[in-house]
Design an enzyme around this catalytic site. Structure first.
Site, short mmCIF file in Angstrom:
data_model
loop_
_atom_site.label_atom_id
_atom_site.label_comp_id
_atom_site.label_asym_id
_atom_site.label_seq_id
_atom_site.Cartn_x
_atom_site.Cartn_y
_atom_site.Cartn_z
N LYS A 1 1.08 4.16 -2.81
CA LYS A 1 0.78 5.62 -2.46
C LYS A 1 1.82 6.55 -2.84
O LYS A 1 1.70 7.58 -3.22
CB LYS A 1 0.10 5.79 -1.02
CG LYS A 1 -1.17 4.96 -0.85
CD LYS A 1 -2.36 5.39 -1.73
CE LYS A 1 -3.63 4.83 -1.37
NZ LYS A 1 -4.83 5.51 -2.14
N TYR B 1 0.78 -1.28 -0.10
CA TYR B 1 0.09 -0.10 0.04
C TYR B 1 0.67 1.31 0.19
O TYR B 1 0.76 2.21 -0.76
CB TYR B 1 -0.85 0.08 1.06
CG TYR B 1 -2.04 1.04 1.52
CD1 TYR B 1 -3.24 1.17 0.65
CD2 TYR B 1 -1.70 2.23 2.36
CE1 TYR B 1 -3.90 2.00 0.68
CE2 TYR B 1 -2.66 3.08 2.41
CZ TYR B 1 -3.83 3.19 1.73
OH TYR B 1 -4.63 4.08 1.89
P1 NAP Z 1 -13.60 2.14 1.39
O1 NAP Z 1 -14.56 2.61 2.05
O2 NAP Z 1 -12.94 0.72 1.26
O3 NAP Z 1 -13.77 2.32 -0.22
C1 NAP Z 1 -12.89 2.20 -1.43
C2 NAP Z 1 -13.82 2.06 -2.67
O4 NAP Z 1 -13.04 1.97 -3.64
C3 NAP Z 1 -14.88 1.22 -2.44
O5 NAP Z 1 -16.04 1.78 -3.10
C4 NAP Z 1 -14.52 0.22 -3.62
O6 NAP Z 1 -15.43 -0.53 -4.25
C5 NAP Z 1 -13.48 0.97 -4.38
N1 NAP Z 1 -12.88 0.09 -5.32
C6 NAP Z 1 -11.90 -0.53 -4.66
N2 NAP Z 1 -11.17 -1.39 -5.89
C7 NAP Z 1 -11.64 -0.83 -6.86
C8 NAP Z 1 -11.53 -0.98 -8.49
N3 NAP Z 1 -10.58 -1.93 -8.75
N4 NAP Z 1 -12.18 -0.22 -9.20
C9 NAP Z 1 -13.10 0.75 -8.87
N5 NAP Z 1 -13.31 0.92 -7.61
C10 NAP Z 1 -12.49 0.25 -6.76
O7 NAP Z 1 -12.04 3.17 1.61
P2 NAP Z 1 -11.95 4.68 1.79
O8 NAP Z 1 -11.36 4.60 3.16
O9 NAP Z 1 -13.11 5.39 1.42
O10 NAP Z 1 -10.65 5.09 0.99
C11 NAP Z 1 -10.86 5.76 -0.24
C12 NAP Z 1 -9.32 6.26 -0.71
O11 NAP Z 1 -8.90 7.00 0.35
C13 NAP Z 1 -8.49 5.06 -1.02
O12 NAP Z 1 -7.71 5.27 -2.05
C14 NAP Z 1 -7.74 4.99 0.24
O13 NAP Z 1 -6.44 4.33 0.01
C15 NAP Z 1 -7.68 6.38 0.55
N6 NAP Z 1 -7.17 6.60 2.12
C16 NAP Z 1 -8.04 6.31 2.86
C17 NAP Z 1 -7.64 6.68 4.22
C18 NAP Z 1 -8.53 6.13 5.45
O14 NAP Z 1 -8.01 6.26 6.61
N7 NAP Z 1 -9.77 5.55 5.15
C19 NAP Z 1 -6.51 7.08 4.71
C20 NAP Z 1 -5.47 7.44 3.65
C21 NAP Z 1 -6.02 7.21 2.22
P3 NAP Z 1 -15.90 -2.11 -3.57
O15 NAP Z 1 -15.89 -2.07 -2.21
O16 NAP Z 1 -17.01 -2.37 -4.31
O17 NAP Z 1 -14.68 -3.07 -4.21
#
Ligand code: NAP
Length: 242
Positions: free
Chosen positions: A156, A152
């Site tokens: 990133k 990861y």
């Molecule tokens: P989340 O709730 O798990 O949502 C991620 C979304 O991405 C889900 O809707 C998922 O769909 C979709 N996804 C996964 N694989 C995909 C693919 N191959 N094609 C299209 N869509 C896909 O995660 P989140 O926390 O909202 O994260 C959103 C972004 O922020 C990510 O890039 C994550 O790395 C980043 N981020 C999050 C955090 C945190 O603390 N939450 C921190 C730093 C960065 P499905 O579930 O249907 O697969």
């Protein structure tokens, strides 16, 4: 300023992506909502309640030809693509010594290659328009690294290099490209972490609270509105990294 613009958000069915799609809809933007496995009708209704168009498109951002087809379809239907938010992302955590090739490849393919695929196909449209804003979701982990997240963190950190290179290549045509580096945000992605891990992360946040999805969504709208910021990584992390 954003009213009437067309915005693509990947992985927008839930979590941060959903909040970003809604934030742009509240600004009067039409939303192309990319989702992977499933999207609740309720999310589409919430966006449409802002009196904008919502076009849901199911597909996997790591699939180069799916992305190519999606962008052609969006361009034909909507005419322009003004903002691209590369939000889709996954984790497959494991200590380096036990990480499988598949765990490494899956995370790189979705997070890094998926972001490349989207930029690769949208950039042609934006270059012809001579305008556009691209916003990529990085992470503080891509800056500082993290135990159990070599895949990861690499994805990133790669997104940060991709962001800066894209910013340099496209700047002369009035296109901006920036990254947001969230810290610890309450979503399904972080809900799977053990309670003691969550507590340890929280105690390292100077502002003493977890991030909310709207904290990230506001940053995305801010970057889309400001066409004099490019090649930057905006940490939205309660002070975790400074
Ligand atoms: P989340 O709730 O798990 O949502 C991620 C979304 O991405 C889900 O809707 C998922 O769909 C979709 N996804 C996964 N694989 C995909 C693919 N191959 N094609 C299209 N869509 C896909 O995660 P989140 O926390 O909202 O994260 C959103 C972004 O922020 C990510 O890039 C994550 O790395 C980043 N981020 C999050 C955090 C945190 O603390 N939450 C921190 C730093 C960065 P499905 O579930 O249907 O697969």
């Amino acid at each position: 300023m954003l009213k009437g613009k067309n915005v693509i958000v990947t992985g927008a069915a839930k979590g941060i992506g959903k909040a970003i799609a809604l934030a742009f809809a509240r600004e009067g933007c039409n939303i192309v909502l990319n989702y992977h496995s499933h999207v609740d009708e309720e999310v589409i209704r919430e966006i449409e309640a802002c009196e904008v168009t919502c076009k849901p498109v199911q597909g996997d951002v790591s699939d180069f030809s799916f992305v190519s087809d999606m962008i052609k379809e969006v361009k034909n239907e909507l005419g322009s693509i003004d903002v691209l938010v590369n939000n889709a992302g996954i984790t497959k955590d494991m200590l380096l010594m036990r990480m499988t090739e598949e765990q490494f490849d899956d995370v790189i393919n979705t997070n890094l290659k998926g972001t490349f695929n989207m930029i690769r196909h949208v950039s042609g449209v934006m270059l012809k328009q001579k305008s556009g804003a691209i916003i990529n979701m990085a992470s503080v982990v891509g800056i500082n690294g993290n135990i159990g997240q070599t895949n990861y963190a690499a994805s990133k950190a790669g997104i940060i290099g991709l962001t800066k290179s894209t910013a340099k290549e496209l700047a002369s045509r009035g296109i901006t490209c920036n990254a947001i580096a969230p810290g610890f945000v309450e979503t399904d992605m972080t809900a799977v972490l053990k309670e003691n891990v969550q507590e340890a992360i929280l105690s390292a946040i100077p502002l003493k609270r977890a991030g909310k999805v709207d904290d990230i969504a506001r940053a995305a709208v801010f970057l889309a509105k400001n066409d004099y910021i490019t090649g930057q990584v905006l940490n939205v992390d309660g002070g975790m990294v400074m």
